[in-house]
Write a protein that holds these residues in place. Sequence first.
Motif, mmCIF file in Angstrom:
data_model
loop_
_atom_site.group_PDB
_atom_site.id
_atom_site.type_symbol
_atom_site.label_atom_id
_atom_site.label_comp_id
_atom_site.label_asym_id
_atom_site.label_seq_id
_atom_site.Cartn_x
_atom_site.Cartn_y
_atom_site.Cartn_z
ATOM 1 N N ILE A 184 -43.628 -80.693 27.163
ATOM 2 C CA ILE A 184 -42.474 -80.933 26.299
ATOM 3 C C ILE A 184 -42.935 -81.114 24.859
ATOM 4 O O ILE A 184 -42.253 -80.717 23.919
ATOM 5 C CB ILE A 184 -41.706 -82.171 26.808
ATOM 6 N N TYR A 196 -37.218 -82.978 21.338
ATOM 7 C CA TYR A 196 -36.691 -81.754 21.950
ATOM 8 C C TYR A 196 -36.759 -80.579 20.981
ATOM 9 O O TYR A 196 -37.125 -79.459 21.358
ATOM 10 C CB TYR A 196 -35.230 -81.976 22.406
ATOM 11 N N ARG A 201 -38.048 -76.771 21.488
ATOM 12 C CA ARG A 201 -37.119 -75.643 21.330
ATOM 13 C C ARG A 201 -37.697 -74.634 20.322
ATOM 14 O O ARG A 201 -37.641 -73.423 20.535
ATOM 15 C CB ARG A 201 -35.754 -76.177 20.904
ATOM 16 N N ASP A 255 -34.549 -82.768 29.120
ATOM 17 C CA ASP A 255 -34.929 -81.841 28.043
ATOM 18 C C ASP A 255 -35.078 -80.416 28.589
ATOM 19 O O ASP A 255 -34.775 -79.442 27.906
ATOM 20 C CB ASP A 255 -36.260 -82.270 27.401
#
Length: 343
Positions: free
Chosen positions: A143, A151, A155, A196
Motif C-alpha cells: 500500500i 491511499y 493510487r 484501500d
Amino acid sequence: MRPESPHRGTTRALSVAPMIDRTDRHFRFLMRRLTQHTLLYTEMVNMNAIVRGDRGHILDFDPEEGANALQIGGDAPTMLAEAAKIGVGWGYTEINLNVGCPSNRVQAGCFGAVLMRRPEQVARCVEAMRAAVTVPVTVKHRIGVDELDHYDHMRHFVDVVLAAGADRFTVHARKAWLNGLSPKENRNVPPLRYDDVYRLKRELPHVAIEINGGIKTLDQAAKQLEQVDAVMIGRAAVDPPMVFAQADQRIFGAERTPITRVELVHQMVDYAARFAGPTFKLTHITRDMLTLYAGISGARAWKRALAEGTSGVGASPQAILNALHATEQAQEQQLAAQQTYTR
Ligand SMILES: Cc1cc2nc3c(=O)[nH]c(=O)nc-3n(C[C@H](O)[C@H](O)[C@H](O)COP(=O)(O)O)c2cc1C
C-alpha cells in the motif's frame, strides 16, 4: 487512454504467493497435486541471476506443475526485459515484478518495496517487459512505504504503472517500514488495510486487482472475491497446504474430486523417486509435507516419522511410505481408544 490489455481476462481468482525459500519447484509440484486452477508463483528471482546465472537450476520446473508465474526482482528495464524473455522461453506464463519486498539486501539493490518511491522507474521496467513478452506482466506491491502511505500515493503509483501496460496489480494490503522493521515484522506489524484495496478496485473497475495479506481460509478468500478480482494466499498455503485441496471446487467451481492425503503421499513418493540419490536431501521435498495431517488424527505420528525417516543426505523415498504406515497405525490406535472410552 491506453488500449485494453488482451490479458485482462486471464486473471485467476486464487493464487499462492511468491515466497523465498518456500515456493520452490518441489512445493509447487505438491500444490499442483492439490489444485489445478490456482496460479502458483516462483520465489522471487533476481534479474541478474536469470540473465547471468545457472538458469537450469533457477528456472527448471516439472511439466506437471502447469502454468506458473515467474516473479522477478530488479529495477533495470533492459535487464528485466531480457530476464522476462528468458522466463517465458523457459515456459512461465506470467511475469511478475516484485515491488513489495522490504529486506535490506533487496533495498541495497534498489528494488522490491523501495521502488514504491519510484513509480516512473517501475513504469519503465513494466514497459520494457511488456514489449519483450506476450504473456501478462503483473506487479506485486504494498500500500505504501514509510511516510508515503496514504491511499493517494498508492493510487498515483498504480496509475503511472498501469499506463505503462501492467496487466494486474497484487496489493499486499499493508505498508512497509523500510527502516526499523525486519521483513518478518513487515508482514505482521503494519495493520492490514483491505479498504484501500477495495477502493482501488471501485475506482478502477476495469483493472484486475488482487488482494493479499492475512487471508487464511478459502471461506475468507471467497468473501474477498466479492470486492476484488483475485486473492493471493501466502503463509496459510504452506501451513497446512491441504487447505488448497478444496480450492478448485470452492473457488473455481470445478467438479474435480479433491485428492486425498493418501493419494497425495503416493504421488509425492513417485515424484521424490525422480530426484532420490546418494547426494539428494529428501527433506527438500518432504519439508512441505510435514503439516499434511495438521489438525487431524495421526498428525504427531506423521510429523515425527517423516522428519526422522527423511533426515540426512540420500534418504530413500520409501521413508515417506513408512511415515504413512506409522500414521495409519496411530490413527487406528486412536480410534480404538476412543471406541473403548465411549463403550
Ligand atoms: C517466507 C516468506 C518469503 C517471502 N518471499 C517473498 C517473495 O519472494 N516475493 C514476494 O513478493 N513476497 C514474498 N513474501 C511475502 C508474501 O508473498 C506475502 O505477500 C505475505 O506473506 C503476506 O501474505 P500472507 O499474509 O497470506 O502470508 C514472502 C513471505 C514469506 C512468509
